[in-house]
Write an enzyme that holds these catalytic residues in place. Structure first.
Site, short mmCIF file in Angstrom:
data_model
loop_
_atom_site.label_atom_id
_atom_site.label_comp_id
_atom_site.label_asym_id
_atom_site.label_seq_id
_atom_site.Cartn_x
_atom_site.Cartn_y
_atom_site.Cartn_z
N CYS A 158 -7.37 -0.99 1.41
CA CYS A 158 -6.34 -1.52 2.27
C CYS A 158 -6.95 -1.75 3.65
O CYS A 158 -7.55 -0.83 4.23
CB CYS A 158 -5.18 -0.54 2.37
SG CYS A 158 -3.95 -1.00 3.61
N CYS A 188 -5.23 0.68 6.48
CA CYS A 188 -5.41 2.13 6.57
C CYS A 188 -6.70 2.61 5.90
O CYS A 188 -7.02 3.80 5.97
CB CYS A 188 -4.21 2.87 6.00
SG CYS A 188 -4.06 2.79 4.22
N CYS A 237 0.26 3.25 3.50
CA CYS A 237 0.71 2.78 4.82
C CYS A 237 1.78 1.71 4.76
O CYS A 237 2.34 1.34 5.80
CB CYS A 237 -0.48 2.28 5.63
SG CYS A 237 -1.06 0.63 5.16
N CYS A 288 -8.74 -5.18 -9.75
CA CYS A 288 -8.34 -4.14 -10.68
C CYS A 288 -7.87 -2.96 -9.84
O CYS A 288 -8.67 -2.25 -9.24
CB CYS A 288 -9.56 -3.78 -11.53
SG CYS A 288 -9.26 -2.53 -12.76
N CYS A 313 0.85 -1.20 0.00
CA CYS A 313 0.00 0.00 0.00
C CYS A 313 0.88 1.25 0.00
O CYS A 313 1.77 1.38 0.84
CB CYS A 313 -0.88 -0.02 1.24
SG CYS A 313 -1.86 1.48 1.47
ZN ZN Z 1 -2.77 1.00 3.53
#
Ligand code: ZN
Length: 135
Positions: free
Chosen positions: A97, A100, A51, A122, A48
């Protein structure tokens, strides 16, 4: 829901580029075929960009020709959070995610891609950061 990583909006805005902020925190979508990872075949782990949580592995990335990086499975099933998205007059499943809460993209199922899960995560390139495998 509460996320492990939560920051005030001003902090996200300061830490992310405008393009990253628009996608990750405002659920924008990068234009098709423009993302840096659309055709990437490098081995490694995609995390990510907000984060740093590990989200997808290159082994599950496949060529969907849809214009965005596509994966058939997250690295761990609890690495991402799936949320019903009724925006733009469609019913889609948003992928966030799980650490976060940042927007990553959408997941589609049953499209007939020859993958083990018949799912296509996607994901916007700008939501991800690839760490190449060593060696
Ligand atoms: Zn994240």
């Amino acid at each position: 829901m509460a996320y492990d990583v939560e920051k005030p909006d001003e902090q996200w805005r300061a830490e992310l580029t405008p393009a990253e902020y628009a996608v990750l925190r405002q659920s924008a979508t990068e234009p098709a075929f423009t993302g840096e990872y659309t055709d990437t075949k490098t081995k490694g782990v995609y995390s990510c960009r907000a984060c740093g949580a590990d989200l997808f592995e290159s082994d599950t990335k496949f060529e969907s020709h849809c214009g965005w990086p596509s994966f058939y499975d997250p690295k761990d099933s609890d690495a991402v959070e799936l949320v019903e998205d009724r925006s733009h007059g469609m019913v889609r499943t948003e992928v966030r995610c799980a650490r976060c809460g940042s927007h990553l993209g959408h997941v589609f199922a049953g499209e007939g891609y020859p993958t083990p899960t018949d799912q296509r995560y996607c994901i916007n390139s700008v939501s991800l950061r690839l760490t190449p495998a060593e060696g």
